[in-house]
Design a protein around this motif. Structure first.
Motif, PDB file in Angstrom:
ATOM      1  N   LEU A 102      61.339  95.500  99.626  1.00  0.00           N
ATOM      2  CA  LEU A 102      60.839  95.315 100.324  1.00  0.00           C
ATOM      3  C   LEU A 102      59.921  96.854  99.953  1.00  0.00           C
ATOM      4  O   LEU A 102      58.523  96.592 100.182  1.00  0.00           O
ATOM      5  CB  LEU A 102      61.575  95.127 101.518  1.00  0.00           C
ATOM      6  N   LEU A 103      60.260  97.717 100.448  1.00  0.00           N
ATOM      7  CA  LEU A 103      59.094  99.641 100.627  1.00  0.00           C
ATOM      8  C   LEU A 103      58.149  99.282  99.337  1.00  0.00           C
ATOM      9  O   LEU A 103      57.660  99.394  98.847  1.00  0.00           O
ATOM     10  CB  LEU A 103      60.318 100.102 100.293  1.00  0.00           C
ATOM     11  N   ARG A 104      59.447  98.473  97.522  1.00  0.00           N
ATOM     12  CA  ARG A 104      58.182  98.344  97.130  1.00  0.00           C
ATOM     13  C   ARG A 104      57.673  97.792  97.236  1.00  0.00           C
ATOM     14  O   ARG A 104      56.934  97.530  95.922  1.00  0.00           O
ATOM     15  CB  ARG A 104      59.742  98.566  96.083  1.00  0.00           C
ATOM     16  N   TYR A 105      57.793  96.370  97.401  1.00  0.00           N
ATOM     17  CA  TYR A 105      56.442  95.900  97.491  1.00  0.00           C
ATOM     18  C   TYR A 105      55.650  95.662  98.442  1.00  0.00           C
ATOM     19  O   TYR A 105      54.242  95.560  98.057  1.00  0.00           O
ATOM     20  CB  TYR A 105      56.989  94.031  97.767  1.00  0.00           C
ATOM     21  N   THR A 107      54.633  98.579  99.569  1.00  0.00           N
ATOM     22  CA  THR A 107      53.545  99.380  98.671  1.00  0.00           C
ATOM     23  C   THR A 107      52.746  98.785  97.787  1.00  0.00           C
ATOM     24  O   THR A 107      51.806  99.456  97.147  1.00  0.00           O
ATOM     25  CB  THR A 107      54.284 100.921  97.729  1.00  0.00           C
ATOM     26  N   GLU A 108      53.546  98.230  96.785  1.00  0.00           N
ATOM     27  CA  GLU A 108      52.429  97.982  95.940  1.00  0.00           C
ATOM     28  C   GLU A 108      51.420  96.732  96.145  1.00  0.00           C
ATOM     29  O   GLU A 108      49.937  97.409  96.167  1.00  0.00           O
ATOM     30  CB  GLU A 108      53.043  97.131  94.778  1.00  0.00           C
ATOM     31  N   ALA A 109      51.515  96.148  97.374  1.00  0.00           N
ATOM     32  CA  ALA A 109      50.706  95.210  98.402  1.00  0.00           C
ATOM     33  C   ALA A 109      49.653  95.835  98.762  1.00  0.00           C
ATOM     34  O   ALA A 109      48.235  95.829  98.868  1.00  0.00           O
ATOM     35  CB  ALA A 109      51.154  94.004  99.054  1.00  0.00           C
ATOM     36  N   ALA A 110      49.592  97.126  99.609  1.00  0.00           N
ATOM     37  CA  ALA A 110      48.785  97.490 100.494  1.00  0.00           C
ATOM     38  C   ALA A 110      47.877  98.471  99.800  1.00  0.00           C
ATOM     39  O   ALA A 110      47.395  98.920  99.746  1.00  0.00           O
ATOM     40  CB  ALA A 110      49.554  98.734 101.235  1.00  0.00           C
ATOM     41  N   ALA A 111      48.161  98.363  97.775  1.00  0.00           N
ATOM     42  CA  ALA A 111      47.626  99.111  97.334  1.00  0.00           C
ATOM     43  C   ALA A 111      46.516  98.603  96.637  1.00  0.00           C
ATOM     44  O   ALA A 111      45.174  99.073  95.918  1.00  0.00           O
ATOM     45  CB  ALA A 111      47.997 100.183  96.237  1.00  0.00           C
ATOM     46  N   LEU A 112      46.992  97.056  96.751  1.00  0.00           N
ATOM     47  CA  LEU A 112      45.399  96.379  96.197  1.00  0.00           C
ATOM     48  C   LEU A 112      44.593  95.963  97.038  1.00  0.00           C
ATOM     49  O   LEU A 112      43.889  96.098  97.971  1.00  0.00           O
ATOM     50  CB  LEU A 112      46.053  94.863  96.123  1.00  0.00           C
ATOM     51  N   PRO A 113      42.889  96.461  96.027  1.00  0.00           N
ATOM     52  CA  PRO A 113      41.593  96.428  96.566  1.00  0.00           C
ATOM     53  C   PRO A 113      41.608  94.911  97.274  1.00  0.00           C
ATOM     54  O   PRO A 113      40.687  94.736  98.291  1.00  0.00           O
ATOM     55  CB  PRO A 113      40.660  96.730  95.981  1.00  0.00           C
ATOM     56  N   GLN A 114      42.045  93.914  97.337  1.00  0.00           N
ATOM     57  CA  GLN A 114      41.250  93.237  98.008  1.00  0.00           C
ATOM     58  C   GLN A 114      42.202  92.701  98.636  1.00  0.00           C
ATOM     59  O   GLN A 114      42.328  91.118  99.523  1.00  0.00           O
ATOM     60  CB  GLN A 114      42.181  91.927  96.302  1.00  0.00           C
ATOM     61  N   VAL A 115      42.589  92.801  99.565  1.00  0.00           N
ATOM     62  CA  VAL A 115      43.686  92.950 100.668  1.00  0.00           C
ATOM     63  C   VAL A 115      43.785  93.334 101.807  1.00  0.00           C
ATOM     64  O   VAL A 115      44.462  93.490 102.977  1.00  0.00           O
ATOM     65  CB  VAL A 115      45.848  92.781 100.510  1.00  0.00           C
ATOM     66  N   GLU A 125      53.666  97.655 108.251  1.00  0.00           N
ATOM     67  CA  GLU A 125      54.834  97.698 108.265  1.00  0.00           C
ATOM     68  C   GLU A 125      55.934  98.699 106.888  1.00  0.00           C
ATOM     69  O   GLU A 125      57.067  98.930 107.612  1.00  0.00           O
ATOM     70  CB  GLU A 125      54.966  95.427 107.598  1.00  0.00           C
ATOM     71  N   LEU A 126      54.825  99.235 106.580  1.00  0.00           N
ATOM     72  CA  LEU A 126      55.495  99.975 105.407  1.00  0.00           C
ATOM     73  C   LEU A 126      56.568 101.329 105.881  1.00  0.00           C
ATOM     74  O   LEU A 126      57.176 101.466 105.470  1.00  0.00           O
ATOM     75  CB  LEU A 126      54.758 100.677 104.152  1.00  0.00           C
ATOM     76  N   ALA A 127      55.583 102.129 106.571  1.00  0.00           N
ATOM     77  CA  ALA A 127      55.864 102.744 107.386  1.00  0.00           C
ATOM     78  C   ALA A 127      57.184 102.559 108.477  1.00  0.00           C
ATOM     79  O   ALA A 127      58.437 103.152 108.852  1.00  0.00           O
ATOM     80  CB  ALA A 127      55.010 103.046 108.537  1.00  0.00           C
ATOM     81  N   ASP A 128      57.059 101.208 108.925  1.00  0.00           N
ATOM     82  CA  ASP A 128      58.243 100.283 109.702  1.00  0.00           C
ATOM     83  C   ASP A 128      59.466 100.804 108.686  1.00  0.00           C
ATOM     84  O   ASP A 128      60.942 101.009 109.339  1.00  0.00           O
ATOM     85  CB  ASP A 128      58.029  99.490 110.476  1.00  0.00           C
ATOM     86  N   VAL A 129      59.291  99.563 108.063  1.00  0.00           N
ATOM     87  CA  VAL A 129      60.501  99.499 107.189  1.00  0.00           C
ATOM     88  C   VAL A 129      60.690 101.265 106.344  1.00  0.00           C
ATOM     89  O   VAL A 129      62.188 101.562 106.645  1.00  0.00           O
ATOM     90  CB  VAL A 129      60.010  98.720 105.726  1.00  0.00           C
ATOM     91  N   ARG A 130      59.611 102.135 106.154  1.00  0.00           N
ATOM     92  CA  ARG A 130      60.562 103.229 105.145  1.00  0.00           C
ATOM     93  C   ARG A 130      61.579 103.785 106.815  1.00  0.00           C
ATOM     94  O   ARG A 130      62.176 104.674 106.813  1.00  0.00           O
ATOM     95  CB  ARG A 130      59.300 104.543 105.234  1.00  0.00           C
ATOM     96  N   ALA A 131      60.680 103.830 107.999  1.00  0.00           N
ATOM     97  CA  ALA A 131      61.694 104.270 108.886  1.00  0.00           C
ATOM     98  C   ALA A 131      62.705 104.137 109.067  1.00  0.00           C
ATOM     99  O   ALA A 131      63.854 104.902 109.479  1.00  0.00           O
ATOM    100  CB  ALA A 131      60.885 103.899 110.543  1.00  0.00           C
TER     101      ALA A 131
END
Length: 262
Positions: A102-105, A107-115, A125-131
């Motif tokens: 989930l972290l991988r996905y 991370t990829e999604a958060a870096a997309l310029p369109q989102v 959510e990335l921070a929560d899952v990493r925690a």
């Protein structure tokens, strides 16, 4: 989120089960060390896995969960050195592996310029899952994975739709479709929704898969020779390793051509 076998206690070779099949030469139950696992936690046939009947091992990727559990969760104390921790460690590993996926996905999604519309939610959510991945063994075993996966899945789908909407033209949807052995050579699948599609042994030679969403798509033995996967979304190294391709196959930035491809 990159596997580092040198800092792992061979967890994928012990914790996970496999059945004798085209992917594995023997049966192995969960919690039992693979017969090829050496005392130093390395694989004794690593360079001969495909020719020795262990193709399934070549397509597995822990995404860094192995070393996280070995070095962080258990502080470098192996299941061999502390046998009392073995059963728990083998239960914790699959949980962390799913969280790392989930972290991988994310991370990829958060870096997309369109989102931009959901970037804040993706980042949170990335921070929560990493925690969650940094929790104690007891905390990790208490994680409600179905709930976490559902929450992340909804965010990733939203990100995918925003990303693919920026591509002109009609987008085809084959979400979860049975496309096993399908003849899709040259298919126009740009920005298509192929989430969870069964593309086992599909003929995708020279197919246009640019910006396609391939999260969870089963690409085992799919022929990607000459296919264009530039910008494909949520494509993983293990998916590529399970497929077949060639020098003409175009891949997303950051993904390497598998060594066994022609």
């Amino acid at each position: 989120m990159v596997s580092d076998c040198a800092n792992c206690f061979g967890l994928c070779c012990v914790a996970l089960p496999f059945a004798k099949s085209a992917d594995f030469a023997v049966n192995k139950s969960a919690g039992t060390p693979c017969r090829n696992l050496k005392d130093d936690f390395r694989c004794g046939i690593h360079t001969q896995l495909r020719t020795s009947g262990f193709t399934g091992c070549t397509v597995f990727d822990c995404l860094g969960a192995g070393q996280k559990v070995s070095q962080h969760t258990y502080g470098g104390r192996s299941w061999r050195a502390e046998p009392s921790s073995a059963a728990e460690m083998f239960e914790v590993f699959p949980v962390v592996r799913q969280l790392h996926e989930l972290l991988r996905y994310l991370t990829e999604a958060a870096a997309l310029p369109q989102v931009g519309a959901v970037r804040a939610e993706l980042t949170a959510e990335l921070a929560d899952v990493r925690a969650l991945t940094l929790g104690s063994p007891a905390e990790l075993l208490a994680v409600d994975l179905p709930t976490v996966r559902q929450r992340v899945s909804e965010l990733l789908l939203c990100a995918s739709e925003l990303y693919r909407a920026a591509v002109p033209g009609k987008k085809r949807s084959h979400r979860g479709a049975d496309l096993i052995g399908a003849r899709l050579a040259g298919a126009k699948l740009r920005a298509a929704n192929l989430r969870g599609a069964y593309l086992i042994a599909a003929d995708l030679r020279k197919a246009d898969l640019r910006e396609a969403d391939l999260i969870g798509a089963d690409l085992r033995d799919a022929n990607l020779a000459g296919a264009d996967l530039t910008g494909a979304l949520f494509l993983t190294p293990s998916q590529l390793t399970a497929a077949r391709g060639d020098a003409a196959t175009r891949l997303p930035v950051g993904l390497e051509r598998p060594a066994h491809w022609s």
